[in-house]
Motif scaffolding. Structure first.
Motif, PDB file in Angstrom:
ATOM      1  N   LEU A  31       0.832  -1.199   0.000  1.00 11.79           N
ATOM      2  CA  LEU A  31       0.000   0.000   0.000  1.00 11.79           C
ATOM      3  C   LEU A  31       0.869   1.254   0.000  1.00 11.79           C
ATOM      4  N   LEU A  32       1.903   1.285   0.844  1.00 12.79           N
ATOM      5  CA  LEU A  32       2.790   2.447   0.893  1.00 12.79           C
ATOM      6  C   LEU A  32       3.495   2.662  -0.447  1.00 12.79           C
ATOM      7  N   ASP A  33       3.898   1.573  -1.085  1.00 15.90           N
ATOM      8  CA  ASP A  33       4.505   1.689  -2.421  1.00 15.90           C
ATOM      9  C   ASP A  33       3.503   2.255  -3.421  1.00 15.90           C
ATOM     10  N   ASP A  34       2.261   1.751  -3.391  1.00 13.53           N
ATOM     11  CA  ASP A  34       1.227   2.248  -4.297  1.00 13.53           C
ATOM     12  C   ASP A  34       0.939   3.722  -4.044  1.00 13.53           C
ATOM     13  N   LEU A  35       0.902   4.115  -2.774  1.00 14.12           N
ATOM     14  CA  LEU A  35       0.680   5.527  -2.442  1.00 14.12           C
ATOM     15  C   LEU A  35       1.780   6.401  -3.044  1.00 14.12           C
ATOM     16  N   ALA A  36       3.022   5.987  -2.895  1.00  7.75           N
ATOM     17  CA  ALA A  36       4.141   6.768  -3.411  1.00  7.75           C
ATOM     18  C   ALA A  36       4.097   6.857  -4.933  1.00  7.75           C
ATOM     19  N   HIS A  37       3.879   5.742  -5.596  1.00 12.27           N
ATOM     20  CA  HIS A  37       3.843   5.746  -7.065  1.00 12.27           C
ATOM     21  C   HIS A  37       2.670   6.569  -7.595  1.00 12.27           C
ATOM     22  N   GLY A  46       1.811  14.656  -1.463  1.00 14.64           N
ATOM     23  CA  GLY A  46       1.296  13.859  -0.367  1.00 14.64           C
ATOM     24  C   GLY A  46       0.046  13.115  -0.788  1.00 14.64           C
ATOM     25  N   LEU A  47      -0.173  11.953  -0.187  1.00 17.51           N
ATOM     26  CA  LEU A  47      -1.358  11.157  -0.491  1.00 17.51           C
ATOM     27  C   LEU A  47      -1.644  10.239   0.690  1.00 17.51           C
ATOM     28  N   ALA A  48      -2.912  10.173   1.087  1.00 20.96           N
ATOM     29  CA  ALA A  48      -3.321   9.341   2.219  1.00 20.96           C
ATOM     30  C   ALA A  48      -4.069   8.109   1.733  1.00 20.96           C
ATOM     31  N   ALA A  49      -4.014   7.055   2.522  1.00 22.47           N
ATOM     32  CA  ALA A  49      -4.641   5.781   2.162  1.00 22.47           C
ATOM     33  C   ALA A  49      -6.119   5.926   1.788  1.00 22.47           C
ATOM     34  N   PRO A  50      -6.935   6.734   2.528  1.00 24.66           N
ATOM     35  CA  PRO A  50      -8.335   6.876   2.121  1.00 24.66           C
ATOM     36  C   PRO A  50      -8.500   7.444   0.706  1.00 24.66           C
ATOM     37  N   GLN A  51      -7.506   8.161   0.211  1.00 22.38           N
ATOM     38  CA  GLN A  51      -7.583   8.694  -1.152  1.00 22.38           C
ATOM     39  C   GLN A  51      -7.417   7.594  -2.206  1.00 22.38           C
ATOM     40  N   GLU A  64      11.314  18.085   0.139  1.00 20.78           N
ATOM     41  CA  GLU A  64      12.686  18.340  -0.301  1.00 20.78           C
ATOM     42  C   GLU A  64      13.336  17.086  -0.887  1.00 20.78           C
ATOM     43  N   GLY A  65      12.560  16.369  -1.723  1.00 20.55           N
ATOM     44  CA  GLY A  65      13.090  15.193  -2.408  1.00 20.55           C
ATOM     45  C   GLY A  65      13.193  13.933  -1.573  1.00 20.55           C
ATOM     46  N   ARG A  66      12.728  13.967  -0.331  1.00 22.71           N
ATOM     47  CA  ARG A  66      12.777  12.782   0.532  1.00 22.71           C
ATOM     48  C   ARG A  66      11.367  12.284   0.806  1.00 22.71           C
ATOM     49  N   LEU A  67      11.164  10.993   0.575  1.00 22.82           N
ATOM     50  CA  LEU A  67       9.870  10.372   0.810  1.00 22.82           C
ATOM     51  C   LEU A  67       9.751   9.960   2.274  1.00 22.82           C
ATOM     52  N   HIS A  68       8.612  10.311   2.873  1.00 27.33           N
ATOM     53  CA  HIS A  68       8.323   9.925   4.262  1.00 27.33           C
ATOM     54  C   HIS A  68       7.048   9.095   4.257  1.00 27.33           C
ATOM     55  N   GLU A  69       7.095   7.918   4.851  1.00 24.28           N
ATOM     56  CA  GLU A  69       5.934   7.057   5.003  1.00 24.28           C
ATOM     57  C   GLU A  69       5.461   7.171   6.450  1.00 24.28           C
ATOM     58  N   LEU A  70       4.226   7.627   6.627  1.00 27.11           N
ATOM     59  CA  LEU A  70       3.680   7.853   7.962  1.00 27.11           C
ATOM     60  C   LEU A  70       2.584   6.829   8.228  1.00 27.11           C
ATOM     61  N   VAL A  71       2.722   6.097   9.312  1.00 27.29           N
ATOM     62  CA  VAL A  71       1.748   5.081   9.699  1.00 27.29           C
ATOM     63  C   VAL A  71       1.282   5.404  11.117  1.00 27.29           C
TER      64      VAL A  71
END
Length: 100
Positions: A31-37, A46-51, A64-71
């Motif tokens: 899911l996190l990979d799908d959100l990022a892609h 930014g994109l949240a799982a409900p989206q 600033e070019g860095r991906l952050h995965e928030l759970v």
């Protein structure tokens, strides 16, 4: 990893509260990979799982070019206000000033 359709304004899934993530396994990582892609393809910052129609408390943001995965994120401290122009991938073409 895939680009998935983004849920748009008016879809009731956007009103669902993200449920806490309890299992940190292959499904969450997918899911996190799908959100990022999907976010990068849109393009967005930014994109949240409900989206993506997933009622989970998880999102990705790119700063600033860095991906952050928030759970299961929560705001634990805040000071002051910030006002900036923002858009939402679930409301294509609309931007507004938002104070946070």
């Amino acid at each position: 990893m895939s680009v998935r359709p983004i849920v748009l304004l008016g879809d009731p899934r956007l009103r669902m509260k993200g449920q806490p993530v309890e299992t940190f396994g292959r499904l969450l990582h997918g899911l996190l990979d799908d959100l990022a892609h999907t976010m990068r393809d849109a393009p967005g910052v930014g994109l949240a799982a409900p989206q993506l129609g997933e009622p989970l408390a998880a999102c990705v943001i790119e700063v600033e070019g860095r991906l952050h995965e928030l759970v299961n994120p929560s705001i634990v401290r805040s000071t002051g206000d910030d006002r900036d122009l923002e858009g939402c991938l679930s409301i294509p073409g609309y931007v507004a000033y938002v104070t946070r």
